[in-house]
Scaffold this motif. Structure first.
Motif, PDB file in Angstrom:
ATOM      1  N   ARG A 291       0.866  -1.186   0.000  1.00 13.64           N
ATOM      2  CA  ARG A 291       0.000   0.000   0.000  1.00 13.64           C
ATOM      3  C   ARG A 291       0.900   1.232   0.000  1.00 13.64           C
ATOM      4  N   ILE A 292       0.789   1.990  -1.064  1.00 15.99           N
ATOM      5  CA  ILE A 292       1.607   3.175  -1.237  1.00 15.99           C
ATOM      6  C   ILE A 292       0.939   4.345  -0.514  1.00 15.99           C
TER       7      ILE A 292
ATOM      8  N   GLY B  58      -1.060   9.144  -5.455  1.00 20.56           N
ATOM      9  CA  GLY B  58      -0.789   9.919  -6.649  1.00 20.56           C
ATOM     10  C   GLY B  58       0.460   9.460  -7.370  1.00 20.56           C
ATOM     11  N   ALA B  59       1.378   8.811  -6.637  1.00 16.97           N
ATOM     12  CA  ALA B  59       2.597   8.314  -7.266  1.00 16.97           C
ATOM     13  C   ALA B  59       2.307   7.173  -8.231  1.00 16.97           C
ATOM     14  N   LEU B  60       1.111   6.578  -8.137  1.00 17.37           N
ATOM     15  CA  LEU B  60       0.760   5.461  -9.011  1.00 17.37           C
ATOM     16  C   LEU B  60      -0.079   5.909 -10.206  1.00 17.37           C
TER      17      LEU B  60
ATOM     18  N   ALA C  86      -3.921  -0.484  -8.590  1.00 17.86           N
ATOM     19  CA  ALA C  86      -5.307  -0.050  -8.417  1.00 17.86           C
ATOM     20  C   ALA C  86      -5.583   1.177  -9.265  1.00 17.86           C
ATOM     21  N   ALA C  87      -6.743   1.190  -9.879  1.00 21.03           N
ATOM     22  CA  ALA C  87      -7.151   2.356 -10.658  1.00 21.03           C
ATOM     23  C   ALA C  87      -7.718   3.413  -9.736  1.00 21.03           C
TER      24      ALA C  87
ATOM     25  N   ALA D  88       6.475   4.276  -4.358  1.00 21.34           N
ATOM     26  CA  ALA D  88       6.984   3.604  -5.548  1.00 21.34           C
ATOM     27  C   ALA D  88       7.403   4.657  -6.559  1.00 21.34           C
ATOM     28  N   VAL D  89       8.558   4.437  -7.167  1.00 21.20           N
ATOM     29  CA  VAL D  89       9.103   5.362  -8.150  1.00 21.20           C
ATOM     30  C   VAL D  89       9.184   4.643  -9.483  1.00 21.20           C
TER      31      VAL D  89
END
Length: 248
Positions: A133-134, A138-140, A175-176, A222-223
């Motif tokens: 879980r990020i 928004g990074a995804l 996840a969308a 996540a990058v």
């Protein structure tokens, strides 16, 4: 010699005569009724006029979760107007797949009758799917399945120290974003909102244990990075307990 008087002949009701006649001929009547029923059945089951399409059906009862083989399937001709939407036309489309629910003989099979390929389909042997879980969903926003990411974890809330737990990890699922709404109970999809920020990556089993261990602690992000080239850095073998700290 006196003649004996004959007694008058008894008259029976017409209904009794009919019942007696039917009783004596009950086998003939039963055979006639059976023939009529068979004729109606043949007419009902006869292929109707008009175009038909091939539809794959099950030939035996199969429980949910069982793999489908070619011997479990047959092709039936369905009137075009009665063919189920999404029905498979070729048994090869379903052979080898896993049933999502139980089926009975003669049941048409559609694409939704079988489960899709797993997240690890086509991945290297021994790789494990890890759900993260990020903290910043928004990074995804621009991450898609098939991309590669670096997973960074900050043990403290301040985020002054960050550890790179994995480099170039393949993204298996992301996840969308939930549809926009006013935040009410009926706004958008509650399930999509609950999944917001979830990311599934592939990792070797021993590294997956360490990645899963950071869940609920500190901050994880996540990058998005370029896909690792053949023999280059990245992939699941890039995980290391001493990967070092990432710069702020």
């Amino acid at each position: 010699m006196s003649r004996t008087a004959r007694s008058p002949r008894r008259r029976y009701p017409l209904s009794l005569h009919l019942r007696t006649a039917l009783s004596r001929r009950r086998r003939l009547v039963a055979a006639a009724l059976l023939g009529t029923a068979l004729a109606l059945a043949v007419l009902r089951l006869a292929p109707p006029d008009g175009p038909t399409v091939p539809v794959v059906v099950a030939v035996r009862t199969l429980p949910a979760g069982s793999p489908v083989t070619a011997e479990d399937l047959a092709v039936a001709a369905y009137p075009r107007a009665l063919a189920p939407e999404g029905a498979a036309a070729d048994p090869a489309e379903l052979a080898g797949r896993t049933l999502a629910g139980a089926v009975v003989p003669g049941q048409p099979l559609t694409a939704t009758a079988v489960v899709g390929p797993g997240l690890l389909a086509g991945r290297p042997p021994g790789e494990t799917a890890v759900t993260l879980r990020i903290d910043d969903p928004g990074a995804l926003r621009h991450v898609r399945a098939g991309d590669h990411v670096d997973v960074v974890h900050s043990p403290d809330a301040v985020g002054a120290h960050r550890d790179v737990l994995g480099r170039g990890l393949p993204v298996l699922w992301v996840a969308a974003d939930p549809p926009p709404g006013d935040g009410g109970l009926l706004a958008g999809d509650a399930g999509a909102a609950a999944d917001r920020g979830l990311l599934v990556v592939g990792a070797a089993h021993e590294d997956a244990v360490r990645l899963a261990g950071v869940a609920g602690t500190g901050r994880t992000t996540a990058v998005l990075v370029p896909a690792p080239g053949p023999g280059g850095p990245g992939g699941t073998d890039a995980l290391s307990p001493s990967a070092g700290a990432a710069g702020p």
